[in-house]
Design an enzyme around this catalytic site. Sequence first.
Site, short mmCIF file in Angstrom:
data_model
loop_
_atom_site.label_atom_id
_atom_site.label_comp_id
_atom_site.label_asym_id
_atom_site.label_seq_id
_atom_site.Cartn_x
_atom_site.Cartn_y
_atom_site.Cartn_z
N SER A 198 0.88 -1.18 0.00
CA SER A 198 0.00 0.00 0.00
C SER A 198 0.91 1.22 0.00
CB SER A 198 -0.85 -0.02 1.28
OG SER A 198 -1.50 1.21 1.49
N TYR A 202 -2.33 -1.40 10.39
CA TYR A 202 -2.39 -1.65 8.95
C TYR A 202 -1.11 -1.11 8.28
CZ TYR A 202 -4.03 -1.40 4.10
OH TYR A 202 -4.14 -1.54 2.74
N1 LIG Z 1 -8.70 -0.64 -1.47
C1 LIG Z 1 -7.67 0.13 -1.20
O1 LIG Z 1 -7.80 1.37 -1.14
C2 LIG Z 1 -6.30 -0.46 -0.98
C3 LIG Z 1 -5.21 0.41 -0.95
C4 LIG Z 1 -3.93 -0.12 -0.74
C5 LIG Z 1 -3.77 -1.48 -0.57
N2 LIG Z 1 -4.85 -2.30 -0.58
C6 LIG Z 1 -4.62 -3.73 -0.37
O2 LIG Z 1 -5.15 -4.46 -1.45
C7 LIG Z 1 -5.46 -5.78 -1.03
C8 LIG Z 1 -6.87 -6.11 -1.49
O3 LIG Z 1 -7.76 -5.20 -0.85
P1 LIG Z 1 -9.18 -4.81 -1.47
O4 LIG Z 1 -9.26 -3.34 -1.42
O5 LIG Z 1 -9.41 -5.54 -2.74
O6 LIG Z 1 -10.12 -5.36 -0.28
P2 LIG Z 1 -11.41 -6.29 -0.28
O7 LIG Z 1 -11.86 -6.31 1.13
O8 LIG Z 1 -12.34 -5.89 -1.35
O9 LIG Z 1 -10.83 -7.73 -0.69
C9 LIG Z 1 -9.99 -8.44 0.16
C10 LIG Z 1 -10.21 -9.93 -0.06
O10 LIG Z 1 -9.32 -10.63 0.84
C11 LIG Z 1 -10.05 -11.69 1.44
N3 LIG Z 1 -9.45 -12.02 2.74
C12 LIG Z 1 -9.45 -11.25 3.86
N4 LIG Z 1 -8.87 -11.90 4.86
C13 LIG Z 1 -8.50 -13.12 4.37
C14 LIG Z 1 -7.87 -14.25 4.92
N5 LIG Z 1 -7.49 -14.28 6.22
N6 LIG Z 1 -7.63 -15.32 4.13
C15 LIG Z 1 -8.03 -15.32 2.84
N7 LIG Z 1 -8.65 -14.28 2.26
C16 LIG Z 1 -8.88 -13.19 3.02
C17 LIG Z 1 -11.47 -11.15 1.59
O11 LIG Z 1 -12.42 -12.18 1.76
C18 LIG Z 1 -11.63 -10.38 0.28
O12 LIG Z 1 -12.13 -11.21 -0.75
C19 LIG Z 1 -5.27 -5.80 0.50
O13 LIG Z 1 -4.03 -6.37 0.82
C20 LIG Z 1 -5.29 -4.33 0.84
O14 LIG Z 1 -4.60 -4.06 2.04
C21 LIG Z 1 -6.12 -1.83 -0.79
#
Ligand SMILES: NC(=O)c1ccc[n+]([C@@H]2O[C@H](COP(=O)([O-])OP(=O)(O)OC[C@H]3O[C@@H](n4cnc5c(N)ncnc54)[C@H](O)[C@@H]3O)[C@@H](O)[C@H]2O)c1
Length: 253
Positions: free
Chosen positions: A139, A152
Amino acid sequence: MGQLDGKTAVITGAANGIGLAAAELFVAEGARLLLIDLDEAALGDISGHLGPNVSYHVADVSQAESAGRYTRDAIERYGRIDIAILNAGIEGDVGPIGKVSLATFDRVMAVNLRGVWLGLSALMPAMKAGGGSIVITSSIGGLKGTPMLAPYGASKHAVIGLMKSAAVEGAPDRIRVNTVNPGPIDTRMIGAIEMGRNPSDPAAARRAGVTRIPLQRYGQPAEVAAMMLFLASDASSFCTGATYQVDGGSLSS
Ligand SMILES: NC(=O)c1ccc[n+]([C@@H]2O[C@H](COP(=O)([O-])OP(=O)(O)OC[C@H]3O[C@@H](n4cnc5c(N)ncnc54)[C@H](O)[C@@H]3O)[C@@H](O)[C@H]2O)c1
């Protein structure tokens, strides 16, 4: 011809958001996929929809035995693993240091850091024979402070440390390891963070967030998936041990 023709990929956190966008793009580019997530119903729907080159494996990435199991499952189904996208993550409770619970800290670290460590530990030996590319979703919170989301941010800094060590260790076996560092992306997670920052008016939290982004909008999951495709494919054959921002200019402002 697809950019991932003949390649096999595992993607964690593939049932929603960024991981789902990567699954859609990678299968369109010719990869065979094993999708990993906690959300069994969504995985079933997605794999049915994406077709015969997509299978799924239900797992909690924070559990010690999970990564070994999904790695073995992928090898049994496809014979080898060329690409791993270690993307599963959670945001945890939003709040200041002193108010956020130890349970939140431990769960965020368990999923975001331990889950990546377990993934690398199972996948790197399995990828040794043929080499490949591992992409970890960090991130911009891995490169700067994240007020109200300290656990986080700490977890996202920590996976950059893992990535750099893994890149150096993996290089002799032609295993490349990089992080993608998204800024705010329009998924469930950013909605939950907005709600945590301003429960009575999450739309105000969104407006405030957008004004801090030079491109003046949140990113879309497909825009992160495009960077993941570059890092997964042979187009990035000299890229390892680095962070790749997809953040609309956020870190520069
Ligand atoms: N959305 C943002 O703004 C953003 C920004 C920077 C980084 N990220 C990172 O991107 C990645 C994806 O996030 P997203 O925004 O798509 O979120 P999201 O919540 O839409 O998707 C996350 C997915 O991970 C799965 N998950 C959560 N815990 C789990 C576990 N213990 N085992 C297996 N699966 C698990 C969830 O079921 C979900 O399908 C994450 O690592 C997040 O930290 C997101």
